[in-house]
Design a protein around this motif. Structure first.
Motif, PDB file in Angstrom:
ATOM      1  N   PHE B  34       7.136   3.580   9.775  1.00  0.00           N
ATOM      2  CA  PHE B  34       5.776   3.158   9.446  1.00  0.00           C
ATOM      3  C   PHE B  34       5.798   1.793   8.755  1.00  0.00           C
ATOM      4  N   TYR B  36       3.002   0.145   6.157  1.00  0.00           N
ATOM      5  CA  TYR B  36       1.753   0.281   5.428  1.00  0.00           C
ATOM      6  C   TYR B  36       1.404  -1.072   4.817  1.00  0.00           C
ATOM      7  N   GLN B  38      -1.205  -2.955   1.773  1.00  0.00           N
ATOM      8  CA  GLN B  38      -2.107  -2.779   0.637  1.00  0.00           C
ATOM      9  C   GLN B  38      -2.764  -4.120   0.343  1.00  0.00           C
ATOM     10  N   LEU B  44      -3.702   1.888  -0.067  1.00  0.00           N
ATOM     11  CA  LEU B  44      -2.586   1.727   0.855  1.00  0.00           C
ATOM     12  C   LEU B  44      -3.016   2.320   2.197  1.00  0.00           C
ATOM     13  N   GLU B  88       0.292  -6.796   0.266  1.00  0.00           N
ATOM     14  CA  GLU B  88       1.655  -6.311   0.109  1.00  0.00           C
ATOM     15  C   GLU B  88       1.954  -5.350   1.256  1.00  0.00           C
ATOM     16  N   PHE B  90       4.575  -2.602   3.101  1.00  0.00           N
ATOM     17  CA  PHE B  90       5.634  -1.634   2.831  1.00  0.00           C
ATOM     18  C   PHE B  90       6.118  -1.014   4.128  1.00  0.00           C
ATOM     19  N   ASN B  94      10.298   8.237   7.606  1.00  0.00           N
ATOM     20  CA  ASN B  94       9.941   9.627   7.420  1.00  0.00           C
ATOM     21  C   ASN B  94      11.119  10.503   7.821  1.00  0.00           C
ATOM     22  N   LYS B 105       8.784  13.575   4.401  1.00  0.00           N
ATOM     23  CA  LYS B 105       9.033  12.839   3.178  1.00  0.00           C
ATOM     24  C   LYS B 105       9.114  11.380   3.561  1.00  0.00           C
ATOM     25  N   LEU B 106       8.283  10.564   2.964  1.00  0.00           N
ATOM     26  CA  LEU B 106       8.302   9.140   3.229  1.00  0.00           C
ATOM     27  C   LEU B 106       9.173   8.441   2.199  1.00  0.00           C
ATOM     28  N   PHE B 108      10.045   4.755   0.954  1.00  0.00           N
ATOM     29  CA  PHE B 108       9.462   3.431   1.046  1.00  0.00           C
ATOM     30  C   PHE B 108      10.463   2.348   0.662  1.00  0.00           C
ATOM     31  N   GLY B 109      10.287   1.185   1.271  1.00  0.00           N
ATOM     32  CA  GLY B 109      10.975   0.006   0.804  1.00  0.00           C
ATOM     33  C   GLY B 109      10.267  -0.528  -0.434  1.00  0.00           C
ATOM     34  N   THR B 110      10.826  -1.571  -1.003  1.00  0.00           N
ATOM     35  CA  THR B 110      10.288  -2.113  -2.246  1.00  0.00           C
ATOM     36  C   THR B 110       9.068  -3.011  -2.038  1.00  0.00           C
ATOM     37  N   GLY B 111       8.728  -3.275  -0.791  1.00  0.00           N
ATOM     38  CA  GLY B 111       7.522  -4.043  -0.517  1.00  0.00           C
ATOM     39  C   GLY B 111       7.762  -5.533  -0.382  1.00  0.00           C
TER      40      GLY B 111
END
Lengths: 113, 118
Positions: B34, B36, B38, B44, B88, B90, B94, B105-106, B108-111
Motif C-alpha cells: 500500500f 497511503y 496524509q 491518512l 506525507e 507512507f 500487510n 497487520k500493516l 509502515f515505513g517512516t514516511g
C-alpha cells in the motif's frame, strides 16, 4: 458508507493522570480494529488490534491498554500517563476475514505535561 | 522481523517535476502493498494498493507504483507533480496476523514528506 470517529481531537493531560481515547466505526459489522501511534519521522507503530468484542492483542509493551466493549467501539486507556505517551494516536478499521486496506480516523493529538 | 524502508525522508520538487519515492520491504512471504498519503490537516488515506496481478498499479490523482518482487520494492511515481501533492507519503506492507482467522497487520515505513514548490 462507513465512517470512523475519534475523540477528542486534542488532549493535554498532566503526568500521572488517566487517559481514555475513544474510537467508533459506523456502517460496518464485526470490523477488525487497530490503534496506532504516529511519531514524526518514525511512521506509524501498531499498538493494539482487535478481531472481536473483548479480544485484544498488544503489539508492544507499554503503559497503555485497549478495550473493545462493543462491536464497533475501541478504547485506548492508561491509568497513569507518562511524558513518553505524548503523540498522535490513530484508530483504524478493516473488514474482517481479509487482507484489505485499513481505514483511518482523524486521530487524537495527546500532549502529556 | 518484517520492516519497511523509505529512503527519502524529505523531498522538495518544483511543480511539473517527476516524482519517484522508494519503498523496500523485508518479508519473504505473501504480502499486500500500500501507499497511503496524509495531506496537511487530513486523515491518512489510501493512494493505491497491490494485491496480485499486474505489478504496475494505478491510484488516485495520477499516482502509480510498481511492484518488483525480486527487489522487494514498491516505488511510487508520478510524472508531473502539482502543488496540491504536498503531503506525507507512507509505504505499508500487510502481513497476516493469523489471529483466529485471516486478519491483517500493516507495517509502515517512516514516511516521506513531499513539498512541491509552485
Amino acid at each position: 458508507s462507513q465512517t470512523i470517529h475519534q475523540w477528542p481531537a486534542t488532549l493535554v493531560q498532566p503526568v500521572g493522570s488517566p487517559l481514555s481515547l475513544e474510537c467508533t466505526v459506523e456502517g460496518t459489522s464485526n470490523p477488525n480494529l487497530y490503534w496506532y501511534r504516529q511519531a514524526a519521522g518514525r511512521g506509524l507503530q501498531l499498538l493494539f488490534y482487535s478481531v472481536g468484542i473483548g479480544q485484544i492483542s498488544s503489539e508492544v509493551p507499554q503503559n497503555l491498554s485497549a478495550s473493545r466493549p462493543q462491536d464497533r467501539q475501541f478504547i485506548l486507556s492508561s491509568k497513569k500517563l507518562l511524558l513518553s505517551d505524548s503523540g498522535f494516536y490513530l484508530c483504524a478499521w478493516s473488514p474482517a476475514g481479509g487482507w484489505d486496506e485499513q481505514y483511518f480516523g482523524p486521530g487524537t493529538r495527546l500532549t502529556v505535561t | 522481523a518484517q520492516s519497511v524502508s523509505q529512503h527519502n525522508h524529505h523531498v522538495i520538487l518544483s511543480e511539473a517535476a517527476s516524482l519517484e519515492l522508494g519503498c523496500n520491504y523485508s518479508y519473504g512471504g505473501t504480502v499486500n502493498l500500500f501507499w497511503y498519503v496524509q495531506y496537511p490537516g487530513q486523515h491518512l488515506q489510501l493512494l493505491l494498493k497491490y494485491f496480485s496481478g499486474d505489478p504496475l498499479v494505478k491510484g488516485i490523482k495520477g499516482f502509480e507504483a510498481e511492484f518488483i518482487k525480486s527487489k522487494f520494492s514498491f516505488n511510487l511515481r508520478k510524472p508531473s507533480v502539482q502543488w496540491s501533492d504536498t503531503a506525507e507519503y507512507f509505504c505499508a506492507v500487510n502481513v497476516g496476523l493469523g489471529y483466529g482467522g485471516a486478519t491483517n497487520k500493516l507495517i509502515f515505513g517512516t514516511g516521506t514528506l513531499l513539498a512541491v514548490q509552485p
